[in-house]
Each structure stands twice: as C-alpha cells, then as structure tokens.
Design an enzyme around this catalytic site. Sequence first.
Site, PDB file in Angstrom:
ATOM      1  N   ARG A 105       0.850  -1.189   0.000  1.00 36.09           N
ATOM      2  CA  ARG A 105       0.000   0.000   0.000  1.00 36.09           C
ATOM      3  C   ARG A 105       0.881   1.232   0.000  1.00 36.09           C
ATOM      4  O   ARG A 105       1.741   1.399   0.866  1.00 36.09           O
ATOM      5  CB  ARG A 105      -0.892  -0.003   1.237  1.00 36.09           C
ATOM      6  CG  ARG A 105      -1.677   1.264   1.385  1.00 36.09           C
ATOM      7  CD  ARG A 105      -2.143   1.432   2.823  1.00 36.09           C
ATOM      8  NE  ARG A 105      -2.274   2.824   3.102  1.00 36.09           N
ATOM      9  CZ  ARG A 105      -2.176   3.367   4.302  1.00 36.09           C
ATOM     10  NH1 ARG A 105      -1.948   2.626   5.353  1.00 36.09           N
ATOM     11  NH2 ARG A 105      -2.306   4.651   4.457  1.00 36.09           N
ATOM     12  N   TYR A 317      -3.036   1.443  16.359  1.00 33.72           N
ATOM     13  CA  TYR A 317      -1.777   1.342  17.108  1.00 33.72           C
ATOM     14  C   TYR A 317      -2.024   1.124  18.597  1.00 33.72           C
ATOM     15  O   TYR A 317      -1.372   0.303  19.213  1.00 33.72           O
ATOM     16  CB  TYR A 317      -0.926   2.610  16.910  1.00 33.72           C
ATOM     17  CG  TYR A 317      -0.433   2.755  15.483  1.00 33.72           C
ATOM     18  CD1 TYR A 317       0.807   2.249  15.107  1.00 33.72           C
ATOM     19  CD2 TYR A 317      -1.209   3.370  14.510  1.00 33.72           C
ATOM     20  CE1 TYR A 317       1.262   2.361  13.796  1.00 33.72           C
ATOM     21  CE2 TYR A 317      -0.760   3.484  13.201  1.00 33.72           C
ATOM     22  CZ  TYR A 317       0.476   2.973  12.850  1.00 33.72           C
ATOM     23  OH  TYR A 317       0.911   3.080  11.556  1.00 33.72           O
ATOM     24  N   GLU A 374      -2.545  -0.448   8.628  1.00 40.49           N
ATOM     25  CA  GLU A 374      -1.395   0.052   9.387  1.00 40.49           C
ATOM     26  C   GLU A 374      -1.440  -0.522  10.783  1.00 40.49           C
ATOM     27  O   GLU A 374      -2.486  -0.513  11.444  1.00 40.49           O
ATOM     28  CB  GLU A 374      -1.411   1.581   9.538  1.00 40.49           C
ATOM     29  CG  GLU A 374      -0.918   2.331   8.358  1.00 40.49           C
ATOM     30  CD  GLU A 374      -0.800   3.833   8.616  1.00 40.49           C
ATOM     31  OE1 GLU A 374      -0.512   4.228   9.765  1.00 40.49           O
ATOM     32  OE2 GLU A 374      -1.003   4.584   7.660  1.00 40.49           O
TER      33      GLU A 374
HETATM   34  C1  FCB Z   1      -0.444   6.992  11.033  1.00 39.50           C
HETATM   35  C2  FCB Z   1      -0.158   7.579   9.675  1.00 39.50           C
HETATM   36  C3  FCB Z   1       1.156   7.126   9.073  1.00 39.50           C
HETATM   37  C4  FCB Z   1       2.242   7.047  10.116  1.00 39.50           C
HETATM   38  C5  FCB Z   1       1.786   6.238  11.303  1.00 39.50           C
HETATM   39  C6  FCB Z   1       2.836   6.041  12.363  1.00 39.50           C
HETATM   40  O1  FCB Z   1      -1.320   7.814  11.729  1.00 39.50           O
HETATM   41  O2  FCB Z   1      -1.179   7.229   8.769  1.00 39.50           O
HETATM   42  O3  FCB Z   1       1.468   7.996   8.036  1.00 39.50           O
HETATM   43  O4  FCB Z   1       2.662   8.302  10.462  1.00 39.50           O
HETATM   44  O5  FCB Z   1       0.662   6.847  11.878  1.00 39.50           O
END
Ligand code: FCB
Length: 475
Positions: A105, A317, A374
């Site tokens: 991606r 995260y 992510e």
């Molecule tokens: C997310 C973003 C990405 C990166 C990560 C750590 O919020 O989408 O670009 O900065 O955090």
Amino acid sequence: MTSIKDFGPEIATLRHMARPAQQRAKRTADPKAAWPRDFIWGVSTSSFQIEGATREDGRGQSIWDTFGAAGRVANHDTGDVACDHYHRYAEDVALMRELGVQAYRFSVAWPRLLPQGRGSANEAGLAFYDRLIDALLAAGIEPWLCLYHWDLPQALDDLGGWTTRDAAGWFADYAALVACRYGDRVKRFATFNEPSVFTLFGYGFGDSAPGASGPVMLRQAMHHVNLAHGAAVDVLRALVPKASIGAIHNYQPCLPATPADAQAAELFGAYWNSAFPDPQCLGAYPPRLADAFAPYVQPGDLARICRPTDWFGLNHYSPIYAKADPSAPLGFTFGPAPSDLTRTPIEWPIYPDAFRDTLLEVSARYRLPVYVLENGFGGHDTPDAAGKVADAPRIDFLKAYTDAMRRAIADGADVRGYFVWSLLDNFEWGSGYGVRFGLVYVDYPTQMRIPKASFRWYADLIKSARQKDGLKGTS
Ligand code: FCB
C-alpha cells in the site's frame, strides 16, 4: 477561546467507545488457528514520508513542504529527501519481494501529478507511478493505491483547501486522472488515509499541515473530505472495471484519562472514530456530532457521501486516553495513559486486547471485510557495532498484535489482510526523522537500507502463514 460547549448541544451516544477493553466479555479462541485462506500480508508507506525529490520533475509544492519549510517539524526536518524512494523505488520493491509480501500500500502525491492541484497534469510525475506499479507487478506484489495521504497541493490550500466545498470536485478530478492512468493495472484503491487524523490535527489542534485551528474550519474540512470520498468512489467505480474500493480509518478505543474526562472522551471518540466511517458506511453523522455538522450538510449530501465500498481499511496502534482541556482549541486533548500499561519508546500504550476489540467492533458495526492497513511500532532504533538492528521490542509488539488479530478472527471478525507500518523508517510527520517505524532501517546520510530483525521475523510469519494456505497468491 473554544471549549467543548462550542460544539453545540450534542447528545451523548456511542458509549461503547468509552468502555475499557478489559471490561468487555472475555473471549476465547485458539490463537494457533491457521490464518483465513487468501489472507493478504503487506506493508504500507506514503508518498510524502518516503519519496523525497520534492522539487524534481515538475512536482508542485504540498502543504507539508510548506509546513516543513516554516520550521514546524521537529529538528527542522523536511521531506525534501526523505528515503529518496523516488530514485530508489526499484531497490525498495526488491526488499518487499525478499520480505514475501503479497501487497504494497502506497499513496500517490497529488502535487506530483497535478502541480497546481488541478488543471494540467505532469507527465513526469505520472510516469513515476507507472514505473513503480510496473515494478511491483513484475515482482508479484499487488499495488494498493491510496489517493490521499495528507500531501495536499499548496495551490489548493491557497484557495481554502479542504475548508471549501470545491475541494470535493478537485479531488474527484484528481481521482479520475489516477483511475484513467493506472486503472488498467491497479484494482485496489483507497480514497483517504486517516481523514480524522489529518483534519483534527491540521484544522482542529493545528499542529499538522496546514496548521489551522478552530471548530468551524474543522467541521467544514471534515464534511468536505467526506463529500470528496463519495465523489471519488463514484469516479473510481465508473472508470475502473473490477475496482475494489475502500477508505482507511484510524479507529481505537477513546477512553477517559480520569472519570471526570468521560464527556471529553465521548466527544473525542465521536470525532476521532466515527465522523468519517459513520457517514461513509452508515449514511449519518454520529448523533453526538449531528447538530454540529448540520450547518454544512446540504440536502442530498449524505447520499453523496455514503457510496457502496468493498472493504474497511483499519489503522490501529493503541487506545487513546482523552482529557478535558478548556484551553485546547477543541476542548479536549490527549491525556496520560494508565501508568501500569507498557509503552513503546514513543510513549504509545501497548494494548493488543484493544486491537482485538476494535477489529470485532469495526467488523460488526460497518459490516465490511476489514483490512488492517497500518499497525506497527515506533522507536529510536540504531544499528549495533556489527551494523545489525536487533529490534526485539518491535517483534514482541508485532507478535502480540498479530495474535490479537488472530483471536478476533476466531471470534468472528471478518479480517482479510494485515499490512505493517512501515516498510522503511521514514519522515514521521511532526516528529521528523527522530521516530522510526520501519522493518528496514534507513541510514539517512547514505540512504543505505538495513533490514532489521523484525523484517526477518515478518518474512517468516508470512512464509509459514502462506505455506498453510497452500502458498496462494493475492486475491
Ligand atoms: C499513522 C499515519 C502514518 C504514520 C503512522 C505512524 O497515523 O497514517 O502515516 O505516520 O501513523
């Protein structure tokens, strides 16, 4: 001074957002169960964070160039060189091939294609993504193209950027250019990456580009991004046969830092988690925000925003701990996480159960296949004397989070893929190059790439998962 009250008489709902994960029913699942068939393993990056070459081959200026040039980033870092991916993309694709990912991606830099944001296209910029896409396909890696990962052309910001309703049309035209140029080879498209993060930080808190702050601009920007999403979905659907389209949302439990912060956490959660997925997938702003957004919503807008999509992109995260702060532009801010939670070196709480709960919640609420686009660990890695980067804490994090994902899947979450943030250490927005998320270490002075221990760990995970899956290719 703005306070929570400025957001209007918003009715408290979405209480599930403020319910700590540990209070939810304990679920059991076999964490050793095989991954679903055709599960996609990938890595993610974004244009501004890795490409560099910001003044090359006719690229226009973006709001992040402006922000960096104004010294608003830590250490006065800028994206001018970044990982020099613009010139080293072939080496980076080779690294991905070695890693064994099925999908990559990335995002397209709008100002590289349309230096003024609209009008004449820049052939040299278009040709760069041709080269990248062709290299990916030749390596057997499926390109997942995100239209917008925060690098708005400065020329459009000068016209009001996302605070103007015209932005939806500008974005649709840009989407059409991308669809016509790459739609023969790219089928996976995301409209926006983390719309709530770039609007909240860019127009609410004011500490990301373009650096504005205030509830009116924020709500305008949010609504216009939602309109732009709907318009782009229609364009992509019309122009790309068999397109598979989604948007990428950050979604995480938003918990009160103290009991007195419950209201602030609800409001923060409504903005952070729901202001985009709810109108895009359910056709309504969350009740907590409906009155506040009413002045900007014209008849027919929600139908324009809520266009059928094929999947839900999730970035996750850690949970957020919110606290009320009447002096903050929006009346709420980030509070401290409980002291007993372990944290990454950049102080993000490590809480895999919250990831499991989020996957279940998002899957049930939006009823779309979920791709985790992510998840990753930010630290301050340095090579040892032998030149190796032994990032054991990142491996522990990825192990714990992929296990949590496996438990969510066993419990019924429809998760179809997982992409680590990030392939490379890169420009981490306001933190500049001081924070490293890569599976590959980048030595910025030489641009040497050094795969970290986590790179080998992820390669092994993918290999064993795909062996169980009969080594199937991408879907
Ligand atoms: C997310 C973003 C990405 C990166 C990560 C750590 O919020 O989408 O670009 O900065 O955090």
